[in-house]
Design a protein around this motif. Structure first.
Motif, PDB file in Angstrom:
ATOM      1  N   ALA A   1       0.827  -1.210   0.000  1.00 18.21           N
ATOM      2  CA  ALA A   1       0.000   0.000   0.000  1.00 18.21           C
ATOM      3  C   ALA A   1       0.861   1.258   0.000  1.00 18.21           C
ATOM      4  CB  ALA A   1      -0.927  -0.008   1.210  1.00 18.21           C
ATOM      5  N   LEU A   2       1.910   1.263   0.795  1.00 18.59           N
ATOM      6  CA  LEU A   2       2.792   2.424   0.839  1.00 18.59           C
ATOM      7  C   LEU A   2       3.512   2.626  -0.489  1.00 18.59           C
ATOM      8  CD1 LEU A   2       4.308   2.084   4.420  1.00 18.59           C
ATOM      9  CD2 LEU A   2       2.700   3.813   3.613  1.00 18.59           C
ATOM     10  N   ALA A   3       3.906   1.510  -1.113  1.00 18.78           N
ATOM     11  CA  ALA A   3       4.567   1.625  -2.413  1.00 18.78           C
ATOM     12  C   ALA A   3       3.625   2.210  -3.454  1.00 18.78           C
ATOM     13  CB  ALA A   3       5.072   0.258  -2.859  1.00 18.78           C
ATOM     14  N   LEU A   4       2.370   1.760  -3.466  1.00 13.90           N
ATOM     15  CA  LEU A   4       1.392   2.296  -4.413  1.00 13.90           C
ATOM     16  C   LEU A   4       1.100   3.761  -4.121  1.00 13.90           C
ATOM     17  CD1 LEU A   4      -1.120  -0.691  -4.663  1.00 13.90           C
ATOM     18  CD2 LEU A   4       0.532   0.077  -6.392  1.00 13.90           C
ATOM     19  N   GLN A   5       1.005   4.094  -2.849  1.00 14.24           N
ATOM     20  CA  GLN A   5       0.753   5.491  -2.467  1.00 14.24           C
ATOM     21  C   GLN A   5       1.899   6.379  -2.919  1.00 14.24           C
ATOM     22  OE1 GLN A   5       0.347   6.038   1.722  1.00 14.24           O
ATOM     23  NE2 GLN A   5      -0.031   8.241   1.573  1.00 14.24           N
TER      24      GLN A   5
ATOM     25  N   ALA B   1       1.980  12.965  -6.290  1.00 15.50           N
ATOM     26  CA  ALA B   1       2.490  13.921  -7.267  1.00 15.50           C
ATOM     27  C   ALA B   1       3.363  14.945  -6.565  1.00 15.50           C
ATOM     28  CB  ALA B   1       1.329  14.619  -7.981  1.00 15.50           C
ATOM     29  N   GLY B   2       4.644  14.902  -6.841  1.00 17.22           N
ATOM     30  CA  GLY B   2       5.561  15.878  -6.288  1.00 17.22           C
ATOM     31  C   GLY B   2       6.033  15.541  -4.897  1.00 17.22           C
ATOM     32  N   ALA B   3       5.260  14.797  -4.113  1.00 15.89           N
ATOM     33  CA  ALA B   3       5.659  14.456  -2.753  1.00 15.89           C
ATOM     34  C   ALA B   3       6.587  13.250  -2.773  1.00 15.89           C
ATOM     35  CB  ALA B   3       4.423  14.145  -1.905  1.00 15.89           C
ATOM     36  N   ALA B   4       7.502  13.204  -1.797  1.00 17.63           N
ATOM     37  CA  ALA B   4       8.428  12.082  -1.723  1.00 17.63           C
ATOM     38  C   ALA B   4       7.671  10.844  -1.259  1.00 17.63           C
ATOM     39  CB  ALA B   4       9.567  12.396  -0.749  1.00 17.63           C
ATOM     40  N   PRO B   5       7.806   9.719  -1.969  1.00 15.88           N
ATOM     41  CA  PRO B   5       7.128   8.485  -1.569  1.00 15.88           C
ATOM     42  C   PRO B   5       7.585   8.051  -0.193  1.00 15.88           C
ATOM     43  CG  PRO B   5       8.039   8.326  -3.800  1.00 15.88           C
ATOM     44  CD  PRO B   5       8.590   9.566  -3.185  1.00 15.88           C
ATOM     45  N   ALA B   6       6.693   7.411   0.533  1.00 11.68           N
ATOM     46  CA  ALA B   6       6.999   7.009   1.904  1.00 11.68           C
ATOM     47  C   ALA B   6       8.152   6.023   1.969  1.00 11.68           C
ATOM     48  CB  ALA B   6       5.759   6.389   2.543  1.00 11.68           C
ATOM     49  N   LEU B   7       8.302   5.200   0.934  1.00  7.99           N
ATOM     50  CA  LEU B   7       9.348   4.191   0.946  1.00  7.99           C
ATOM     51  C   LEU B   7      10.572   4.601   0.153  1.00  7.99           C
ATOM     52  CD1 LEU B   7       7.262   0.916   0.550  1.00  7.99           C
ATOM     53  CD2 LEU B   7       8.119   2.001   2.619  1.00  7.99           C
ATOM     54  N   ALA B   8      10.517   5.692  -0.577  1.00  9.55           N
ATOM     55  CA  ALA B   8      11.666   6.161  -1.352  1.00  9.55           C
ATOM     56  C   ALA B   8      12.365   7.255  -0.558  1.00  9.55           C
ATOM     57  CB  ALA B   8      11.227   6.681  -2.720  1.00  9.55           C
ATOM     58  N   ASP B   9      13.278   6.838   0.311  1.00  6.30           N
ATOM     59  CA  ASP B   9      13.872   7.784   1.246  1.00  6.30           C
ATOM     60  C   ASP B   9      15.243   8.277   0.801  1.00  6.30           C
ATOM     61  OD1 ASP B   9      14.963   5.306   1.499  1.00  6.30           O
ATOM     62  OD2 ASP B   9      14.869   5.210   3.690  1.00  6.30           O
TER      63      ASP B   9
ATOM     64  N   LEU C   1      14.600  -3.433   3.745  1.00  3.90           N
ATOM     65  CA  LEU C   1      15.081  -2.801   2.521  1.00  3.90           C
ATOM     66  C   LEU C   1      14.348  -1.509   2.198  1.00  3.90           C
ATOM     67  CD1 LEU C   1      15.457  -5.932   0.196  1.00  3.90           C
ATOM     68  CD2 LEU C   1      17.311  -4.407   0.889  1.00  3.90           C
ATOM     69  N   ARG C   2      13.061  -1.440   2.526  1.00  4.93           N
ATOM     70  CA  ARG C   2      12.241  -0.375   1.990  1.00  4.93           C
ATOM     71  C   ARG C   2      11.721   0.642   3.005  1.00  4.93           C
ATOM     72  NH1 ARG C   2      13.160   1.134  -2.189  1.00  4.93           N
ATOM     73  NH2 ARG C   2      11.059   1.784  -2.766  1.00  4.93           N
ATOM     74  N   LEU C   3      11.698   0.304   4.293  1.00  6.19           N
ATOM     75  CA  LEU C   3      11.151   1.249   5.258  1.00  6.19           C
ATOM     76  C   LEU C   3      12.074   2.447   5.439  1.00  6.19           C
ATOM     77  CD1 LEU C   3       9.654  -1.011   8.069  1.00  6.19           C
ATOM     78  CD2 LEU C   3       8.427   0.349   6.380  1.00  6.19           C
ATOM     79  N   PRO C   4      11.528   3.599   5.784  1.00  5.65           N
ATOM     80  CA  PRO C   4      12.364   4.780   6.048  1.00  5.65           C
ATOM     81  C   PRO C   4      13.301   4.543   7.220  1.00  5.65           C
ATOM     82  CG  PRO C   4      10.058   5.392   5.783  1.00  5.65           C
ATOM     83  CD  PRO C   4      10.097   3.917   5.859  1.00  5.65           C
ATOM     84  N   ARG C   5      14.392   5.285   7.239  1.00  8.18           N
ATOM     85  CA  ARG C   5      15.421   5.099   8.260  1.00  8.18           C
ATOM     86  C   ARG C   5      14.878   5.291   9.673  1.00  8.18           C
ATOM     87  NH1 ARG C   5      20.965   6.196   9.206  1.00  8.18           N
ATOM     88  NH2 ARG C   5      21.274   5.679  11.407  1.00  8.18           N
TER      89      ARG C   5
END
Length: 472
Positions: A36-40, A45-53, A140-144
């Motif tokens: 769900a977080l990856a899809l979100q 648009a323009g906001a940093a994805p929750a998992l792309a840190d 691997l994917r969660l924020p620090r």
């Protein structure tokens, strides 16, 4: 994810059907949340994805290797559980003898059979892989900031095992705290002392990493280090590490103690590497003496005579001979079923066919060598998975060494990965003479630490928000 890590050891290390059902449910929730977080993140648009840190991109082969690892419960399940014709099944390595035995027992030969020699056991093993995948992906994917909190959860789980182990020892061998096991000494909520020792051995580098956060500067607090630093400054963190060492030694697990000793030595060397540009010579000697005194005090707090009796030459040789005999027989079985394997989880059912006389005197539930058992049960597919993990580890190790040379120190981001990797190494070392990877709690914890180690470095190779300090 925190619930998965904390609850995994509670019921025999997760090695019971009821416990595994609960861990599977938690893992499915974690996987659903990650999806769900990856899809979100993709739709934002323009906001940093929750998992792309802000982590550096990975190569195509890394994505492919990780995809194969993450999907391994699915494709291994399909490979070993989808029925094939009996004629084809009998032509595969090591299987014709089983078909020949059916008429002798008055049983009809089925028209189709799954590759696994014990499909029920293989189904159970496939489901165990789901929480391992969830832990790997989360790391691997969660924020620090969430990773740092999960490390504290792991230390909390270790503290609970320490308190339970001490209470068991104080209550005596017939204590209700052993929950029905004929146990003695320190075993925590695991089935034996080796597994408790391995759990604590994995957590020692994590503890040292958290304790090192007192060295961090305030500028790093925006990236989750402030919470860790605040916890690490108190004397409670030193007492926690001390209790880990004392209880680990008190388990008298030879493999666990040796693996922990090697990993602690590597941790100490890395710690000195981190601080060598900040401390004068006398300060380095003082710190080294303090670390030696720390370990010596822990050793003085346990029954050293009992530990030394466990490494007495004759007893050590006898145990080593038995484990080597079991491992050799398992490698023989792996060759008999190569390249298909006997099926995940089938060791108990299949091994008696290959067991030496000394092993037939009792029940052998595992090979006491995770690598031999993996080759026997999974065949070439298991070897492929092991080689993929090895390739990813070596690739990441090269990246970490290069980043450390650029920064001229072990930065916070590097330390996170390196100490997590050392925690995983402690388990892998002991797995050469033990079956740690077949205990769900240990496998889940190791998968999480492996994922932390394999996390790509922040984009640009430096810790986000913290410029590396150059020694002058």
């Amino acid at each position: 994810m925190g619930a998965l890590l904390f609850l995994a050891p509670l019921v025999r290390g997760g090695n019971r059907a009821v416990a595994m059902a609960g861990l599977l449910a938690l893992a499915l929730v974690v996987l659903a949340a990650l999806a769900a977080l990856a899809l979100q993140g993709r739709r934002g648009a323009g906001a940093a994805p929750a998992l792309a840190d802000g982590l550096a991109p990975v190569t195509r082969w890394q994505w492919l290797a990780l995809a194969v690892l993450v999907a391994s419960p699915l494709w291994l399940g399909v490979l070993q559980l989808v029925p094939i014709s009996a004629a084809w099944w009998g032509s595969l390595a090591g299987r014709q003898a089983y078909l020949d035995a059916l008429p002798a027992l008055g049983l009809a030969v089925p028209g189709a059979l799954p590759l696994s020699l014990n499909p029920a056991a293989t189904w159970a093993s496939v489901w165990v892989g789901v929480p391992m995948v969830a832990a790997l992906l989360a790391a691997l994917r969660l924020p620090r900031v969430l990773l740092d909190r999960l490390l504290l959860v792991l230390l909390g789980a270790g503290l609970m095992q320490v308190l339970l182990g001490v209470a068991q020892f104080a209550s005596g061998p017939r204590s209700a705290l052993y929950f029905g096991l004929p146990g003695s000494g320190f075993i925590g909520s695991f089935a034996n002392r080796n597994h408790l020792a391995d759990f604590l051995a994995m957590l020692l580098p994590v503890w040292l990493y958290v304790w090192m956060k007192r060295q961090q500067r305030g500028s790093e607090r925006h990236h989750g280090d402030g919470r860790l630093a605040a916890v690490a400054r108190g004397p409670g963190m030193l007492l926690l590490g001390f209790s880990f060492v004392v209880v680990l030694l008190s388990t008298q697990s030879r493999g666990g103690v040796l693996a922990a000793a090697l990993v602690l030595l590597l941790c100490g060397l890395l710690y000195f590497f981190t601080l060598r540009g900040q401390l004068k010579a006398w300060q380095q000697w003082l710190l080294g003496g303090a670390l030696v005194a720390f370990v010596a005090l822990a050793a003085a707090s346990v029954d050293l005579q009992a530990i030394l009796s466990r490494v007495e030459a004759q007893r050590l040789q006898e145990d080593a001979d038995l484990r080597r005999t079991l491992a050799q027989a398992t490698w023989t079985a792996a060759g008999a079923f190569w390249p298909w394997g006997s099926g995940l989880g089938t060791f108990e059912s299949v091994f008696p066919r290959f067991a030496p006389a000394v092993a037939l005197q009792g029940f052998v539930n595992h090979a006491h060598n995770d690598y031999a058992q993996l080759a026997m049960e999974a065949g070439a597919a298991g070897v492929l998975l092991a080689l993929l993990v090895l390739a990813l580890v070596l690739w990441q190790l090269v990246a970490l060494v290069r980043a450390a040379r650029r920064a001229l120190r072990l930065t916070g981001e590097l330390a996170l990965r390196v100490f997590a990797g050392l925690g995983c190494l402690a388990l892998l070392l002991h797995s050469w003479v033990e079956y740690n990877l077949h205990i769900p709690a240990l496998a889940i914890t190791a998968s999480f630490l492996l994922g932390v180690f394999l996390r790509p470095l922040p984009a640009g190779g430096a810790p986000a928000g913290a410029a590396p300090r150059v020694r002058r």
